[in-house]
Each structure stands twice: as C-alpha cells, then as structure tokens.
Design a protein around this motif. Structure first.
Motif, PDB file in Angstrom:
ATOM      1  N   UNK A 171       0.825  -1.212   0.000  1.00 16.72           N
ATOM      2  CA  UNK A 171       0.000   0.000   0.000  1.00 16.72           C
ATOM      3  C   UNK A 171       0.863   1.268   0.000  1.00 16.72           C
ATOM      4  N   UNK A 172       2.098   1.133   0.446  1.00 17.77           N
ATOM      5  CA  UNK A 172       2.978   2.303   0.598  1.00 17.77           C
ATOM      6  C   UNK A 172       3.917   2.456  -0.611  1.00 17.77           C
ATOM      7  N   UNK A 173       4.560   1.362  -1.006  1.00 16.81           N
ATOM      8  CA  UNK A 173       5.529   1.456  -2.108  1.00 16.81           C
ATOM      9  C   UNK A 173       6.847   2.033  -1.630  1.00 16.81           C
ATOM     10  N   UNK A 174       7.582   2.621  -2.587  1.00 12.57           N
ATOM     11  CA  UNK A 174       8.947   3.053  -2.300  1.00 12.57           C
ATOM     12  C   UNK A 174       8.992   4.555  -1.963  1.00 12.57           C
ATOM     13  N   UNK A 175       8.423   4.912  -0.846  1.00 15.85           N
ATOM     14  CA  UNK A 175       8.420   6.323  -0.452  1.00 15.85           C
ATOM     15  C   UNK A 175       8.357   6.441   1.070  1.00 15.85           C
ATOM     16  N   UNK A 176       8.814   7.597   1.599  1.00 15.31           N
ATOM     17  CA  UNK A 176       8.707   7.763   3.053  1.00 15.31           C
ATOM     18  C   UNK A 176       7.237   7.807   3.462  1.00 15.31           C
ATOM     19  N   UNK A 177       6.960   7.364   4.662  1.00 16.99           N
ATOM     20  CA  UNK A 177       5.557   7.325   5.091  1.00 16.99           C
ATOM     21  C   UNK A 177       5.454   7.534   6.600  1.00 16.99           C
ATOM     22  N   UNK A 224      -3.121  11.524  20.348  1.00 13.27           N
ATOM     23  CA  UNK A 224      -2.246  12.676  20.610  1.00 13.27           C
ATOM     24  C   UNK A 224      -3.011  13.968  20.408  1.00 13.27           C
ATOM     25  N   UNK A 225      -2.660  14.958  21.211  1.00  7.94           N
ATOM     26  CA  UNK A 225      -3.369  16.232  21.100  1.00  7.94           C
ATOM     27  C   UNK A 225      -2.418  17.402  21.271  1.00  7.94           C
ATOM     28  N   UNK A 226      -2.483  18.280  20.307  1.00  7.08           N
ATOM     29  CA  UNK A 226      -1.828  19.586  20.418  1.00  7.08           C
ATOM     30  C   UNK A 226      -2.712  20.521  19.623  1.00  7.08           C
ATOM     31  N   UNK A 227      -3.298  21.493  20.281  1.00  6.54           N
ATOM     32  CA  UNK A 227      -4.336  22.327  19.664  1.00  6.54           C
ATOM     33  C   UNK A 227      -3.926  22.919  18.313  1.00  6.54           C
ATOM     34  N   UNK A 228      -2.755  23.590  18.282  1.00  3.75           N
ATOM     35  CA  UNK A 228      -2.413  24.359  17.082  1.00  3.75           C
ATOM     36  C   UNK A 228      -1.465  23.638  16.151  1.00  3.75           C
ATOM     37  N   UNK A 229      -0.641  22.740  16.701  1.00  2.21           N
ATOM     38  CA  UNK A 229       0.416  22.136  15.890  1.00  2.21           C
ATOM     39  C   UNK A 229       0.444  20.618  16.173  1.00  2.21           C
ATOM     40  N   UNK A 230      -0.452  19.854  15.524  1.00  2.77           N
ATOM     41  CA  UNK A 230      -0.556  18.425  15.831  1.00  2.77           C
ATOM     42  C   UNK A 230       0.793  17.691  15.717  1.00  2.77           C
ATOM     43  N   UNK A 231       0.922  16.626  16.484  1.00  6.78           N
ATOM     44  CA  UNK A 231       2.216  15.934  16.623  1.00  6.78           C
ATOM     45  C   UNK A 231       2.768  15.500  15.266  1.00  6.78           C
ATOM     46  N   UNK A 232       1.929  14.931  14.420  1.00  3.29           N
ATOM     47  CA  UNK A 232       2.444  14.456  13.129  1.00  3.29           C
ATOM     48  C   UNK A 232       2.936  15.626  12.259  1.00  3.29           C
ATOM     49  N   UNK A 233       2.291  16.774  12.373  1.00  2.00           N
ATOM     50  CA  UNK A 233       2.757  17.960  11.622  1.00  2.00           C
ATOM     51  C   UNK A 233       4.163  18.343  12.097  1.00  2.00           C
ATOM     52  N   UNK A 234       4.375  18.293  13.414  1.00  2.46           N
ATOM     53  CA  UNK A 234       5.707  18.591  13.951  1.00  2.46           C
ATOM     54  C   UNK A 234       6.733  17.629  13.367  1.00  2.46           C
ATOM     55  N   UNK A 235       6.335  16.347  13.272  1.00  7.86           N
ATOM     56  CA  UNK A 235       7.284  15.323  12.793  1.00  7.86           C
ATOM     57  C   UNK A 235       7.562  15.455  11.295  1.00  7.86           C
ATOM     58  N   UNK A 236       6.537  15.839  10.536  1.00  9.65           N
ATOM     59  CA  UNK A 236       6.733  16.013   9.090  1.00  9.65           C
ATOM     60  C   UNK A 236       7.761  17.136   8.852  1.00  9.65           C
ATOM     61  N   UNK A 237       7.668  18.183   9.660  1.00 10.26           N
ATOM     62  CA  UNK A 237       8.653  19.277   9.524  1.00 10.26           C
ATOM     63  C   UNK A 237      10.060  18.766   9.830  1.00 10.26           C
ATOM     64  N   UNK A 238      10.180  17.918  10.856  1.00 10.21           N
ATOM     65  CA  UNK A 238      11.493  17.339  11.188  1.00 10.21           C
ATOM     66  C   UNK A 238      11.996  16.504  10.017  1.00 10.21           C
ATOM     67  N   UNK A 239      11.069  15.721   9.433  1.00 10.70           N
ATOM     68  CA  UNK A 239      11.469  14.860   8.310  1.00 10.70           C
ATOM     69  C   UNK A 239      11.974  15.711   7.138  1.00 10.70           C
ATOM     70  N   UNK A 299      13.456  18.385   7.207  1.00 11.82           N
ATOM     71  CA  UNK A 299      14.787  18.917   7.489  1.00 11.82           C
ATOM     72  C   UNK A 299      15.859  17.810   7.418  1.00 11.82           C
ATOM     73  N   UNK A 300      15.558  16.615   7.954  1.00 13.33           N
ATOM     74  CA  UNK A 300      16.605  15.594   8.118  1.00 13.33           C
ATOM     75  C   UNK A 300      16.487  14.396   7.172  1.00 13.33           C
ATOM     76  N   UNK A 301      15.312  14.182   6.569  1.00 14.76           N
ATOM     77  CA  UNK A 301      15.100  13.090   5.598  1.00 14.76           C
ATOM     78  C   UNK A 301      15.558  11.714   6.097  1.00 14.76           C
ATOM     79  N   UNK A 302      15.178  11.361   7.307  1.00 12.52           N
ATOM     80  CA  UNK A 302      15.510  10.034   7.830  1.00 12.52           C
ATOM     81  C   UNK A 302      14.348   9.540   8.693  1.00 12.52           C
ATOM     82  N   UNK A 303      14.417   8.291   9.115  1.00 12.09           N
ATOM     83  CA  UNK A 303      13.357   7.756   9.980  1.00 12.09           C
ATOM     84  C   UNK A 303      13.338   8.501  11.320  1.00 12.09           C
ATOM     85  N   UNK A 304      12.139   8.777  11.794  1.00 11.60           N
ATOM     86  CA  UNK A 304      11.968   9.531  13.055  1.00 11.60           C
ATOM     87  C   UNK A 304      10.907   8.842  13.909  1.00 11.60           C
ATOM     88  N   UNK A 305      11.214   8.668  15.183  1.00 10.57           N
ATOM     89  CA  UNK A 305      10.193   8.139  16.098  1.00 10.57           C
ATOM     90  C   UNK A 305       9.824   9.231  17.095  1.00 10.57           C
TER      91      UNK A 305
END
Ligand code: UTP
Length: 286
Positions: free
Chosen positions: A118-124, A133-148, A150-156
């Motif tokens: 379902x994913x193929x050869x791409x980051x996901x 998870x809850x963050x009113x203005x900046x949801x957690x996954x949005x924060x992580x996408x920004x990190x990705x 910048x760094x283009x690697x796996x992030x937990x």
C-alpha cells in the motif's frame, strides 16, 4: 513529500476485552468519535491524504466507517442531525483509503511490513490510533513532518516516562542534536527498568523511510516472539541516522482503560470549555 500514512490496526486489543471481542479497538470512541478518526484527522492536518490501513479479522467496521452510509444519510437529509456527519463526510471527500489484511498477528513490525504494497517506495508516516495525541495548534504528526523535511531520515516520537514503566515501551538512548531531538544510539523493546538505557519511550507516531521494509524482512522475531519495529529501527540506525523527537503536546494511551478514561475526561472538558467560551462570545456580541 510524506504523502501516505499507515495505520497498523490488526492487533487483538486484549487489554480491552471483552469490548474488543467483536469490535476493533480502533473504533472505541472518545466522546462521539472513534480513535482511528482522530488519527486520520491528525494525518490530514499534516498534509497527508492517503491513508493505508492494515486490518485483520473482525475489523470490517473500520472500512465501513470511512465509507458513505446511503441509508443513514438519506434518513437524516434536511434535518439538523446532518451536522453530526459533517466531519466524517469531509474526511471521506478529502482522503483516499486503502486496506490490506494481516493474516497472522506477528507484531507491529510485521504489520508495517504487511502494509508495504500500500505504501511502495516512499517515506511514510505511521499512526497507532490507540495512542491519541493532542496539540491544539500544531498536531504531533505535523511537527514530525517538519522534522522529516529537514533531516530526511526515519523519526520516532518519544516521551519521558516514569522509569518504572519502561517494560511497556520501546526505549531509546541517544545524543541530543538540537532541543528535543536525539540521534538514536540504542533502542530496546520493553526493557526491565534496571536495564533501560533511559526513560525516553517510543510512542505511536513514526515517519519511516522505505528502506525499513527490507530491514523488517530480515528482522527475526524479538521480544514476545513478535517482529519488532524497534529492532528494525535499531538496525537502520547502524547504517543511517534515526532520530527520536520529543514532541510538544499530550498523549493518551487509549489501549489501556486508565488512558482511555483520562482521554475521555480531557476531551469532554475541552469541548465543555470551548462551548462556554462560544456562549460568552455570543453574549458579548449581542
Ligand atoms: P499493541 O501492543 O497495543 O497490541 O499493538 P494490541 O493487540 O493492539 O493490544 P493489546 O496489547 O493486546 O491490548 C500496537 C499497535 O500495533 C498494531 C495494533 O493494532 C496497535 O495499533 N498491531 C500489533 C498490529 O497491527 N498487528 C500485530 O500483529 C500487532
């Protein structure tokens, strides 16, 4: 960039039996919304509109939830009840859903590998819907996408926990490279507190590069006889950078009864205080 989000949702949810005997854990509601819908909304707000779900036996309600219910919609058309379906209609109109089944529950790592077609050869992204998870203005996954970006690697995503709880989580050790961001040097699945390398626990949000699939294919069953994503990420960290991000916001472990009740109270109070605020604003305006 990150265009797809994988939802491993094949687990048995034994901590919630008997509720989860015939109903998916991911469909348990916090107020009037099932857990998985919160996850899908978080992915959407991070700019991801392609949802890939790994389901299993007895999980068909998830597919039905993200589909149109003609009979119901026909029944309430033109009434004020239509507003209750507005959010889910919005999701259905703006997302694509694809599904695959995990036949044998061999662990989270195996569930993620099952999602490869379902994913193929791409980051996901990966969301475990029972970690709400809850963050009113900046949801957690949005924060992580920004990190990705910048760094283009796996992030937990990680969170500090009480050291006595390490045997419930994957635990990392790492070197802080910027505020709240660690380069992973070690990862252990559910260690005893005395063996834990830190109190930084992995929670149910990941961004993974597609190399993880080959690593998972070669990962032997670990703790509990299951194929662990933690073991695969440790392998990945030996050849490329893996990051652990201490997110801003709150997380509720809705796979446990205590966390579920805590989330219910939190969201109920949130809705109440928003509605009081709205009434006050209306009073001022009038
Ligand atoms: P959990 O460790 O919470 O397991 O899985 P579980 O079966 O859902 O719940 P308990 O512990 O028995 O109460 C973490 C995530 O990984 C998924 C689960 O659906 C959950 O989202 N998972 C786990 C799979 O999809 N397949 C598996 O084989 C194992």
């Amino acid at each position: 960039m990150v265009k797809k989000c994988l939802f491993p949702a094949a687990g048995y949810g034994t901590r919630f039996l008997p509720a989860t005997k015939a109903m998916p854990k991911e469909m348990l509601p916090i107020l009037n919304k099932p857990l998985i819908q919160y996850g899908v909304e978080e992915a959407l707000s991070a700019g991801i509109d392609n949802m890939a779900v790994v389901t299993g036996r007895g999980k068909r309600a998830i597919e039905d939830h993200f589909d149109i219910s003609y009979e119901l919609e026909h029944q309430i058309r033109g009434t004020d009840k239509e507003r209750y379906l507005a959010d889910i209609r919005d999701i259905i109109d703006n997302c694509t859903f694809s599904y695959t089944r995990q036949i044998e529950m061999k662990g989270l790592g195996h569930a993620i590998l099952t999602g490869e077609p379902l994913i193929g050869n791409q980051p996901f992204a990966v969301i475990l819907a029972d970690d709400l998870c809850y963050e009113e203005k900046d949801p957690i996954l949005s924060q992580m996408v920004r990190m990705y970006e910048k760094y283009r690697c796996s992030i937990v995503a990680i969170e500090e926990i009480d050291k006595s709880q390490t045997n419930k989580y994957g635990i990392i050790a790492g070197k802080e490279i910027e505020e709240n961001l660690f380069m992973v040097t070690n990862m252990v699945e559910k260690p005893d507190p005395k063996d834990a390398p830190s109190n930084l626990a992995i929670i149910g949000r990941y961004i993974l590069t597609p190399e993880i699939f080959d690593i998972l294919r070669n990962t032997k069953p670990g703790k509990g006889g299951e194929i662990q994503i933690t073991d695969a990420l440790l392998t990945q960290s030996k050849t490329s950078m893996v990051l652990a991000y201490k997110f801003k916001g709150r997380r509720f472990d809705c796979g446990s009864i205590e966390g579920f009740v805590e989330a219910t109270n939190f969201f109920f109070n949130l809705v109440q205080s928003k509605s009081i605020k709205k009434k006050e604003e209306n009073l001022i305006q009038n």
